[in-house]
Enzyme design. Structure first.
Site, short mmCIF file in Angstrom:
data_model
loop_
_atom_site.label_atom_id
_atom_site.label_comp_id
_atom_site.label_asym_id
_atom_site.label_seq_id
_atom_site.Cartn_x
_atom_site.Cartn_y
_atom_site.Cartn_z
N ASP A 8 11.83 48.32 8.85
CA ASP A 8 13.27 48.20 9.12
C ASP A 8 13.90 49.56 8.82
OD1 ASP A 8 13.41 48.32 6.35
OD2 ASP A 8 14.47 46.42 6.09
N CYS A 65 9.58 48.07 4.26
CA CYS A 65 11.03 47.84 4.16
C CYS A 65 11.49 48.49 2.86
CB CYS A 65 11.37 46.35 4.25
SG CYS A 65 10.66 45.29 2.98
N THR A 67 11.74 47.16 -0.22
CA THR A 67 10.88 46.75 -1.34
C THR A 67 9.47 46.35 -0.93
OG1 THR A 67 11.58 44.46 -1.04
CG2 THR A 67 12.86 45.79 -2.60
N HIS A 98 -10.58 41.80 -2.47
CA HIS A 98 -10.61 40.39 -2.89
C HIS A 98 -9.90 39.45 -1.94
CE1 HIS A 98 -11.53 41.15 -7.46
NE2 HIS A 98 -12.37 41.77 -6.66
N HIS A 133 -15.29 35.65 -3.06
CA HIS A 133 -13.93 35.82 -2.54
C HIS A 133 -13.78 35.19 -1.15
CE1 HIS A 133 -13.18 38.33 -5.93
NE2 HIS A 133 -14.21 39.10 -5.61
C1 RB5 Z 1 17.39 46.08 3.34
O1 RB5 Z 1 18.54 46.45 2.63
C2 RB5 Z 1 16.40 45.42 2.41
O2 RB5 Z 1 16.87 44.19 1.97
C3 RB5 Z 1 15.06 45.25 3.09
O3 RB5 Z 1 14.60 46.50 3.52
C4 RB5 Z 1 13.93 44.70 2.22
O4 RB5 Z 1 13.81 45.41 1.02
C5 RB5 Z 1 13.88 43.25 2.06
O5 RB5 Z 1 12.96 42.71 1.44
#
Ligand code: RB5
Length: 145
Positions: A8, A65, A67, A98, A133
């Site tokens: 994203d 993304c 996180t 695994h 596994h």
């Molecule tokens: C975007 O702001 C953020 O929420 C997205 O990139 C991601 O981290 C969601 O899990």
């Protein structure tokens, strides 16, 4: 071997680096977007990459993304996908060894370029160990039924 990549807006800045690192290691990379830093919804890109991997057995996906969390949650909704959110060399290595993960997820807001390179290194150089596994992964996949 082919790798589908996607991000994203919050993962867009490092997607080019990931493409470069994979190509340097001999992988064919197809970038399924996003193609700019304009705000988009991560589930749309998770679905594109996860469906491409599910439809092309033997391929991998990489999703980035902010996180890595949203991408992994969304990608794991697609049948046949084992998406792993990783943070470092060790978690990337274990996701392959695994869990036989076929989609790698991480967060641009969590890891820097050096850690990204070590994640890609671990992912690309680690084989699924099989053995005990394999039965556990089969049990994961049976949860889809
Ligand atoms: C975007 O702001 C953020 O929420 C997205 O990139 C991601 O981290 C969601 O899990």
């Amino acid at each position: 071997m082919k790798v589908f990549i996607g991000s994203d807006h919050a993962g867009f800045a490092v997607k080019g680096l990931v493409k470069e690192l994979l190509e340097k290691r001999g992988f064919e990379v197809e970038d399924l977007g996003t193609y700019s830093a304009e705000r988009v919804d991560y589930p749309d890109y998770a679905a594109k990459v996860a469906r491409a991997v599910a439809d092309n057995p033997g391929t991998w996906g990489v999703l980035i993304c902010g996180t890595g969390i949203g991408m992994s949650i969304a990608a794991n909704k697609i049948k046949g996908i084992r998406a792993a959110e990783v943070h470092d060399y060790y978690t990337a290595q274990m996701a392959r060894a695994h869990n036989d993960a076929n989609v790698l997820c991480f967060g641009e807001r969590v890891v820097g370029p050096g850690v990204i390179e070590s994640i890609i290194d671990a992912w690309c150089s680690t084989e699924f160990e099989g053995g005990r596994h394999a039965g556990r992964v089969a049990k994961i996949m049976a949860l889809e039924e």
